[in-house]
Design a protein around this motif. Structure first.
Motif, PDB file in Angstrom:
ATOM      1  N   THR A  52      48.157  42.754  25.985  1.00 33.25           N
ATOM      2  CA  THR A  52      46.799  42.558  26.515  1.00 33.25           C
ATOM      3  C   THR A  52      46.450  43.705  27.464  1.00 33.25           C
ATOM      4  N   VAL A  53      45.232  44.191  27.303  1.00 36.13           N
ATOM      5  CA  VAL A  53      44.729  45.253  28.182  1.00 36.13           C
ATOM      6  C   VAL A  53      43.790  44.604  29.202  1.00 36.13           C
ATOM      7  N   HIS A  54      43.929  44.982  30.469  1.00 41.99           N
ATOM      8  CA  HIS A  54      43.138  44.364  31.546  1.00 41.99           C
ATOM      9  C   HIS A  54      42.446  45.430  32.395  1.00 41.99           C
ATOM     10  N   GLY A  55      41.318  45.060  32.994  1.00 45.76           N
ATOM     11  CA  GLY A  55      40.641  45.934  33.949  1.00 45.76           C
ATOM     12  C   GLY A  55      40.553  45.266  35.311  1.00 45.76           C
ATOM     13  N   TRP A  56      41.149  45.909  36.309  1.00 47.59           N
ATOM     14  CA  TRP A  56      41.154  45.374  37.674  1.00 47.59           C
ATOM     15  C   TRP A  56      40.616  46.436  38.634  1.00 47.59           C
ATOM     16  N   ILE A  57      40.272  45.978  39.825  1.00 51.10           N
ATOM     17  CA  ILE A  57      39.893  46.935  40.865  1.00 51.10           C
ATOM     18  C   ILE A  57      40.420  46.464  42.215  1.00 51.10           C
ATOM     19  N   TYR A  58      40.886  47.413  43.002  1.00 49.57           N
ATOM     20  CA  TYR A  58      41.534  47.117  44.281  1.00 49.57           C
ATOM     21  C   TYR A  58      40.599  47.485  45.432  1.00 49.57           C
ATOM     22  N   ALA A  59      40.480  46.570  46.388  1.00 46.80           N
ATOM     23  CA  ALA A  59      39.632  46.819  47.558  1.00 46.80           C
ATOM     24  C   ALA A  59      40.520  47.216  48.739  1.00 46.80           C
ATOM     25  N   LEU A  60      40.443  48.482  49.103  1.00 45.75           N
ATOM     26  CA  LEU A  60      41.311  49.005  50.173  1.00 45.75           C
ATOM     27  C   LEU A  60      41.151  48.240  51.475  1.00 45.75           C
ATOM     28  N   GLU A  61      39.902  47.876  51.786  1.00 45.23           N
ATOM     29  CA  GLU A  61      39.627  47.319  53.101  1.00 45.23           C
ATOM     30  C   GLU A  61      40.163  45.906  53.289  1.00 45.23           C
ATOM     31  N   GLU A  62      40.493  45.235  52.176  1.00 45.07           N
ATOM     32  CA  GLU A  62      41.034  43.878  52.328  1.00 45.07           C
ATOM     33  C   GLU A  62      42.402  43.724  51.669  1.00 45.07           C
ATOM     34  N   GLY A  63      42.819  44.744  50.930  1.00 46.82           N
ATOM     35  CA  GLY A  63      44.141  44.688  50.293  1.00 46.82           C
ATOM     36  C   GLY A  63      44.189  43.778  49.082  1.00 46.82           C
ATOM     37  N   LEU A  64      43.024  43.429  48.548  1.00 45.30           N
ATOM     38  CA  LEU A  64      43.002  42.484  47.425  1.00 45.30           C
ATOM     39  C   LEU A  64      42.563  43.151  46.120  1.00 45.30           C
ATOM     40  N   ILE A  65      43.165  42.690  45.042  1.00 44.16           N
ATOM     41  CA  ILE A  65      42.780  43.146  43.705  1.00 44.16           C
ATOM     42  C   ILE A  65      41.776  42.147  43.139  1.00 44.16           C
ATOM     43  N   HIS A  66      40.713  42.660  42.535  1.00 45.87           N
ATOM     44  CA  HIS A  66      39.734  41.785  41.892  1.00 45.87           C
ATOM     45  C   HIS A  66      39.789  41.998  40.386  1.00 45.87           C
ATOM     46  N   ASP A  67      39.796  40.886  39.678  1.00 42.16           N
ATOM     47  CA  ASP A  67      39.799  40.931  38.218  1.00 42.16           C
ATOM     48  C   ASP A  67      38.370  41.204  37.751  1.00 42.16           C
ATOM     49  N   LEU A  68      38.183  42.269  36.987  1.00 39.44           N
ATOM     50  CA  LEU A  68      36.834  42.575  36.493  1.00 39.44           C
ATOM     51  C   LEU A  68      36.528  41.833  35.188  1.00 39.44           C
ATOM     52  N   HIS A  69      37.453  40.963  34.804  1.00 40.28           N
ATOM     53  CA  HIS A  69      37.277  40.148  33.590  1.00 40.28           C
ATOM     54  C   HIS A  69      37.063  41.024  32.369  1.00 40.28           C
ATOM     55  N   LEU A  70      37.759  42.121  32.342  1.00 48.13           N
ATOM     56  CA  LEU A  70      37.761  42.986  31.160  1.00 48.13           C
ATOM     57  C   LEU A  70      39.129  42.779  30.537  1.00 48.13           C
ATOM     58  N   LYS A  71      39.158  42.191  29.365  1.00 49.33           N
ATOM     59  CA  LYS A  71      40.445  41.820  28.798  1.00 49.33           C
ATOM     60  C   LYS A  71      40.371  41.872  27.287  1.00 49.33           C
ATOM     61  N   ALA A  72      41.399  42.386  26.655  1.00 53.50           N
ATOM     62  CA  ALA A  72      41.458  42.368  25.187  1.00 53.50           C
ATOM     63  C   ALA A  72      42.903  42.202  24.749  1.00 53.50           C
ATOM     64  N   SER A  73      43.114  41.234  23.850  1.00 57.14           N
ATOM     65  CA  SER A  73      44.458  40.963  23.340  1.00 57.14           C
ATOM     66  C   SER A  73      44.572  41.247  21.853  1.00 57.14           C
ATOM     67  N   ASN A  74      43.475  41.659  21.255  1.00 56.15           N
ATOM     68  CA  ASN A  74      43.499  41.984  19.830  1.00 56.15           C
ATOM     69  C   ASN A  74      42.287  42.863  19.495  1.00 56.15           C
ATOM     70  N   VAL A  75      42.229  43.313  18.249  1.00 53.54           N
ATOM     71  CA  VAL A  75      41.174  44.250  17.848  1.00 53.54           C
ATOM     72  C   VAL A  75      39.791  43.628  18.034  1.00 53.54           C
ATOM     73  N   GLU A  76      39.665  42.353  17.701  1.00 55.12           N
ATOM     74  CA  GLU A  76      38.365  41.688  17.802  1.00 55.12           C
ATOM     75  C   GLU A  76      37.885  41.630  19.259  1.00 55.12           C
ATOM     76  N   GLU A  77      38.786  41.246  20.147  1.00 58.90           N
ATOM     77  CA  GLU A  77      38.404  41.181  21.567  1.00 58.90           C
ATOM     78  C   GLU A  77      38.075  42.573  22.113  1.00 58.90           C
ATOM     79  N   ALA A  78      38.808  43.566  21.609  1.00 59.28           N
ATOM     80  CA  ALA A  78      38.541  44.946  22.056  1.00 59.28           C
ATOM     81  C   ALA A  78      37.153  45.385  21.599  1.00 59.28           C
ATOM     82  N   MET A  79      36.815  45.028  20.368  1.00 63.16           N
ATOM     83  CA  MET A  79      35.485  45.385  19.848  1.00 63.16           C
ATOM     84  C   MET A  79      34.408  44.704  20.687  1.00 63.16           C
ATOM     85  N   ALA A  80      34.623  43.420  20.984  1.00 64.71           N
ATOM     86  CA  ALA A  80      33.643  42.662  21.775  1.00 64.71           C
ATOM     87  C   ALA A  80      33.499  43.277  23.166  1.00 64.71           C
ATOM     88  N   MET A  81      34.623  43.719  23.741  1.00 62.20           N
ATOM     89  CA  MET A  81      34.574  44.314  25.081  1.00 62.20           C
ATOM     90  C   MET A  81      33.838  45.653  25.042  1.00 62.20           C
TER      91      MET A  81
END
Ligand SMILES: [Zn+2]
Length: 218
Positions: free
Chosen positions: A176-205
């Motif tokens: 699975t491929v994921h997209g995350w982003i880290y906020a330096l000022e709070e030390g937290l990672i936020h999930d950007l809800h970008l995710k693909a586990s197969n060709v179809e999901e990748a196409m949709a993304m």
């Protein structure tokens, strides 16, 4: 010349501490590289991959460059991804950007950065792909935040287009491929809800409407 003795001393202290906690630590580590995750992140010194997700050596395979860019012509990045997917059989590829990224800022500012310009053109392409949306944002700080997110989106798309990833999906591998982003000022990672586990999901993304990709954080 300033000595680096302080770093070598810290290394000795670190090794001694590990051994105190587990006398077999390094013996086990020699034979143990079994990461489930490939981390593609920025080289920024404030975003130490293992540390912010609490993983030990051997648990995270890491590739970092300026602004976490994935370019099909970058042999270094491709080699890391190919090795991680085909040899280490990682289950997750995480592209993690961060807010306040200097590389993304230079691209947004159209700054003259010499040779780095060749690298930043990939982020400028991400900017151009989302130009109307970003330029419609009034605040510079918010514009930069959004371009940091959009850059993650474009790099996740690039990962999902790579032959090594598509072949793994074709072979029904658990990846699975994921997209995350880290906020330096709070030390937290936020999930950007970008995710693909197969060709179809990748196409949709890849076809994700710009209006649908707007969640910052959760
Ligand atoms: Zn950065």
């Amino acid at each position: 010349m300033r000595s680096l003795e302080n770093l070598l001393r810290k290394n000795r202290e670190w090794a001694a501490q590990r051994k105190r906690e587990d006398p077999q630590y390094f013996e086990k580590m020699r034979f143990q590289q079994n990461p489930e995750y490939l981390w593609i992140g920025c080289s920024d010194s404030r975003v130490p991959a293992n540390e912010i997700v609490g993983l030990q050596p051997g648990e995270l395979f890491v590739h970092r460059n300026v602004a976490n860019v994935v370019v099909p012509s970058d042999l270094n990045c491709l080699s890391s991804i190919t090795y991680a997917v085909n040899e280490l059989h990682v289950k997750h590829v995480i592209v993690c950007g961060h807010y306040g990224c200097g590389g993304v800022k230079a691209a947004l500012d159209d700054a003259d950065v010499g040779l780095t310009e060749n690298w930043l053109m990939h982020i400028r392409e991400a900017h151009e792909a989302h130009f109307e949306e970003i330029e419609a944002i009034a605040s510079y700080a918010e514009k930069l935040k959004r371009l940091c997110e959009v850059n993650v989106l474009e790099q996740v798309k690039n990962v999902s287009r790579l032959p090594v990833v598509k072949q793994a999906w074709k072979a029904k591998r658990d990846l699975t491929v994921h997209g995350w982003i880290y906020a330096l000022e709070e030390g937290l990672i936020h999930d950007l809800h970008l995710k693909a586990s197969n060709v179809e999901e990748a196409m949709a993304m890849r076809r994700l409407g710009k209006e649908k990709f707007r969640s910052r954080g959760d």
